[in-house]
Design an enzyme around this catalytic site. Structure first.
Site, PDB file in Angstrom:
ATOM      1  N   ARG A  66       0.828  -1.200   0.000  1.00 43.61           N
ATOM      2  CA  ARG A  66       0.000   0.000   0.000  1.00 43.61           C
ATOM      3  C   ARG A  66       0.868   1.256   0.000  1.00 43.61           C
ATOM      4  O   ARG A  66       0.548   2.245  -0.677  1.00 43.61           O
ATOM      5  CB  ARG A  66      -0.922  -0.005   1.222  1.00 43.61           C
ATOM      6  CG  ARG A  66      -1.950   1.121   1.205  1.00 43.61           C
ATOM      7  CD  ARG A  66      -2.772   1.170   2.485  1.00 43.61           C
ATOM      8  NE  ARG A  66      -3.800   2.205   2.409  1.00 43.61           N
ATOM      9  CZ  ARG A  66      -4.388   2.755   3.461  1.00 43.61           C
ATOM     10  NH1 ARG A  66      -4.059   2.365   4.684  1.00 43.61           N
ATOM     11  NH2 ARG A  66      -5.306   3.686   3.303  1.00 43.61           N
TER      12      ARG A  66
ATOM     13  N   HIS B 223       0.451   4.194  -2.669  1.00 38.40           N
ATOM     14  CA  HIS B 223       0.014   5.504  -2.189  1.00 38.40           C
ATOM     15  C   HIS B 223       1.105   6.560  -2.329  1.00 38.40           C
ATOM     16  O   HIS B 223       0.802   7.752  -2.347  1.00 38.40           O
ATOM     17  CB  HIS B 223      -0.459   5.396  -0.735  1.00 38.40           C
ATOM     18  CG  HIS B 223      -1.822   4.806  -0.613  1.00 38.40           C
ATOM     19  ND1 HIS B 223      -2.847   5.419   0.073  1.00 38.40           N
ATOM     20  CD2 HIS B 223      -2.342   3.645  -1.111  1.00 38.40           C
ATOM     21  CE1 HIS B 223      -3.935   4.665  -0.006  1.00 38.40           C
ATOM     22  NE2 HIS B 223      -3.646   3.583  -0.720  1.00 38.40           N
ATOM     23  N   ASP B 224       2.346   6.133  -2.452  1.00 37.20           N
ATOM     24  CA  ASP B 224       3.422   7.089  -2.737  1.00 37.20           C
ATOM     25  C   ASP B 224       3.461   7.418  -4.226  1.00 37.20           C
ATOM     26  O   ASP B 224       3.402   8.582  -4.622  1.00 37.20           O
ATOM     27  CB  ASP B 224       4.766   6.520  -2.294  1.00 37.20           C
ATOM     28  CG  ASP B 224       5.901   7.525  -2.478  1.00 37.20           C
ATOM     29  OD1 ASP B 224       5.703   8.704  -2.122  1.00 37.20           O
ATOM     30  OD2 ASP B 224       6.975   7.139  -2.977  1.00 37.20           O
TER      31      ASP B 224
ATOM     32  N   VAL C 217       0.841   9.693  -6.172  1.00 36.43           N
ATOM     33  CA  VAL C 217       0.746  11.119  -5.826  1.00 36.43           C
ATOM     34  C   VAL C 217       2.105  11.774  -6.069  1.00 36.43           C
ATOM     35  O   VAL C 217       3.063  11.507  -5.351  1.00 36.43           O
ATOM     36  CB  VAL C 217       0.344  11.305  -4.353  1.00 36.43           C
ATOM     37  CG1 VAL C 217       0.130  12.783  -4.037  1.00 36.43           C
ATOM     38  CG2 VAL C 217      -0.914  10.503  -4.022  1.00 36.43           C
TER      39      VAL C 217
ATOM     40  N   ASP D 127       8.342   9.247  -4.925  1.00 35.66           N
ATOM     41  CA  ASP D 127       9.312  10.203  -4.392  1.00 35.66           C
ATOM     42  C   ASP D 127       9.386  10.225  -2.867  1.00 35.66           C
ATOM     43  O   ASP D 127       9.975  11.128  -2.283  1.00 35.66           O
ATOM     44  CB  ASP D 127       8.974  11.614  -4.898  1.00 35.66           C
ATOM     45  CG  ASP D 127       7.573  12.068  -4.473  1.00 35.66           C
ATOM     46  OD1 ASP D 127       6.875  11.298  -3.774  1.00 35.66           O
ATOM     47  OD2 ASP D 127       7.178  13.190  -4.831  1.00 35.66           O
TER      48      ASP D 127
ATOM     49  N   GLU E  16       0.520  14.426   2.993  1.00 35.43           N
ATOM     50  CA  GLU E  16      -0.278  13.369   2.375  1.00 35.43           C
ATOM     51  C   GLU E  16      -0.847  12.382   3.386  1.00 35.43           C
ATOM     52  O   GLU E  16      -1.961  11.875   3.221  1.00 35.43           O
ATOM     53  CB  GLU E  16       0.566  12.612   1.348  1.00 35.43           C
ATOM     54  CG  GLU E  16       0.913  13.400   0.113  1.00 35.43           C
ATOM     55  CD  GLU E  16       1.880  12.662  -0.797  1.00 35.43           C
ATOM     56  OE1 GLU E  16       1.856  11.412  -0.809  1.00 35.43           O
ATOM     57  OE2 GLU E  16       2.676  13.334  -1.480  1.00 35.43           O
TER      58      GLU E  16
ATOM     59  N   ASN F  25      -5.761   8.239   2.965  1.00 42.51           N
ATOM     60  CA  ASN F  25      -4.637   7.564   3.620  1.00 42.51           C
ATOM     61  C   ASN F  25      -4.943   7.145   5.056  1.00 42.51           C
ATOM     62  O   ASN F  25      -4.031   6.851   5.829  1.00 42.51           O
ATOM     63  CB  ASN F  25      -3.398   8.469   3.600  1.00 42.51           C
ATOM     64  CG  ASN F  25      -2.676   8.399   2.267  1.00 42.51           C
ATOM     65  OD1 ASN F  25      -2.672   7.363   1.608  1.00 42.51           O
ATOM     66  ND2 ASN F  25      -2.074   9.511   1.860  1.00 42.51           N
TER      67      ASN F  25
ATOM     68  N   PRO G 224      -7.423   6.562  -5.670  1.00 41.94           N
ATOM     69  CA  PRO G 224      -8.817   6.118  -5.733  1.00 41.94           C
ATOM     70  C   PRO G 224      -9.375   5.849  -4.338  1.00 41.94           C
ATOM     71  O   PRO G 224      -8.682   5.282  -3.488  1.00 41.94           O
ATOM     72  CB  PRO G 224      -8.733   4.822  -6.547  1.00 41.94           C
ATOM     73  CG  PRO G 224      -7.339   4.317  -6.321  1.00 41.94           C
ATOM     74  CD  PRO G 224      -6.479   5.544  -6.165  1.00 41.94           C
TER      75      PRO G 224
ATOM     76  N   HIS H 137      -4.872  -6.606  -2.893  1.00 40.48           N
ATOM     77  CA  HIS H 137      -5.803  -6.819  -1.778  1.00 40.48           C
ATOM     78  C   HIS H 137      -5.857  -8.279  -1.349  1.00 40.48           C
ATOM     79  O   HIS H 137      -6.692  -8.649  -0.523  1.00 40.48           O
ATOM     80  CB  HIS H 137      -7.201  -6.348  -2.165  1.00 40.48           C
ATOM     81  CG  HIS H 137      -7.328  -4.863  -2.255  1.00 40.48           C
ATOM     82  ND1 HIS H 137      -8.465  -4.222  -2.708  1.00 40.48           N
ATOM     83  CD2 HIS H 137      -6.449  -3.873  -1.950  1.00 40.48           C
ATOM     84  CE1 HIS H 137      -8.284  -2.915  -2.680  1.00 40.48           C
ATOM     85  NE2 HIS H 137      -7.063  -2.684  -2.237  1.00 40.48           N
TER      86      HIS H 137
END
Length: 334
Positions: free
Chosen positions: A71, A75-76, A79, A83, A97, A103, A171, A201
């Site tokens: 995850r 999630h990095d 966006v 980085d 973030e 998050n 999302p 998942h």
């Protein structure tokens, strides 16, 4: 004349071979400019082994960290690119973030900091937090029984992290198939790649926060008994038992074999046991259902395409050279 024709033919064949070789090289070039699998070979050759050692430690303690590390990469990278911005703390003047709604319940930040501290002891100022996320996601997947993939390295860390960017790019667990495909298309990922990456998942756990819209007031009519009709009734009852209405913080295993990376996720989705709306919606669309069915039937295909998807994701918006920095601590800019 014959000799001239032979020389001409030979030249054409040689030229064609060179062009074909160049085309093939371009086709298999998987990494963003500036990245390389051997990036730390001289400056910190022990870096991958150090990351693997700590990932092994965390998974022995709690197998759900496999899902947490996957995850974190997603999630990095989704966006601003891969980085390390998802790791940064908020400041007095900026909400980072990690504070974004999408998050909620993000895990693994402290563990990444521990890995970073070990790398700083071994090779000060060399290995980026962004690269740690890439290695940890891959190693955690492998140790959970999933596929291996090559990880190119050389990313720099961002100095910017904004919560609104996360909520505007990632999302939400209530997205339908059209919203999901549109979200992935904006990152140049196909519907099939969206479905294959949803297969992450298959490992880890989740807070009830993202499950509640699936179980209560599904159509927005302020009705607590209004459940997503795509849910298997027995499974819905099971989820309600673990996620009472209004309880956002309880945790639940995300899959029937949550400690093992396999294709059970797709079998569960087909059986009406997708834990999020984003899972259940995959079979509401004919294309989505076809793809889910193919992965449910062929684990090897899922593994191969998941690995390719993670490599592709790792190329998103990378910072190299002087574009970023190597943070000393992953939660703080230097």
């Amino acid at each position: 004349m014959a000799s001239a024709r032979a020389q001409s033919t030979s030249w054409l064949l040689t030229t064609s071979s060179v062009l074909l070789f160049a085309t093939l090289c371009a086709a298999i070039s998987e990494y963003a400019p500036g990245l390389s699998e051997s990036y730390y070979a001289k400056a910190c050759p022990q870096a991958p082994a150090i990351v693997e050692k700590y990932v092994t430690k965390y998974l022995k303690k709690d197998t759900s960290f496999a899902g947490a590390f996957n995850r974190l990469q997603f999630h990095d990278c989704w966006v601003q690119g891969c980085d390390g911005s998802v790791l940064l703390n908020s400041t007095a003047t900026n909400s980072a973030e990690r504070e974004a709604h999408v998050n909620f319940g993000l895990r693994g930040i402290k563990e990444v900091d521990e890995i970073k501290a070990a790398l700083e002891d071994a090779c000060p100022g060399v290995v980026s937090c962004a690269d740690i996320l890439m290695l940890a996601a891959r190693d955690a997947t492998v140790k959970a029984g999933g596929p291996w993939w090559p990880v190119a390295l050389g990313r720099k860390d961002s100095r910017k992290s904004v919560d609104l960017l996360a909520d505007g790019n990632l999302p939400f667990p209530v997205f339908n198939f059209a919203l999901l495909t549109d979200n992935f298309a904006r990152k140049n990922f196909s519907a099939r790649e969206m479905v294959v990456l949803s297969g992450a998942h298959t490992i880890g756990n989740t807070h009830c926060n993202g499950i509640l819209p699936h179980l209560y007031n599904f159509t927005g009519g302020n009705n607590a008994t209004d459940i997503d009709p795509a849910l298997n009734k027995g499974f819905a009852a099971f989820l309600k038992k673990h996620c009472p209405q209004g309880n956002r913080t309880n945790t639940i295993l995300i899959d029937s074999t949550a400690g093992k990376f396999d294709n059970a996720y797709y079998k569960n989705v087909l059986a009406g046991k997708g834990i999020f709306i984003t899972d259940a919606t995959l079979i509401r669309d004919s294309l989505g259902k076809e793809i889910v069915t193919s992965f449910a039937q062929a684990k090897s295909t899922f593994f191969e395409e998941f690995a390719a998807g993670m490599v592709k994701m790792g190329n998103l918006g990378v910072l190299t050279g002087s574009q970023g920095e190597i943070r000393k601590k992953c939660q703080f800019v230097n």
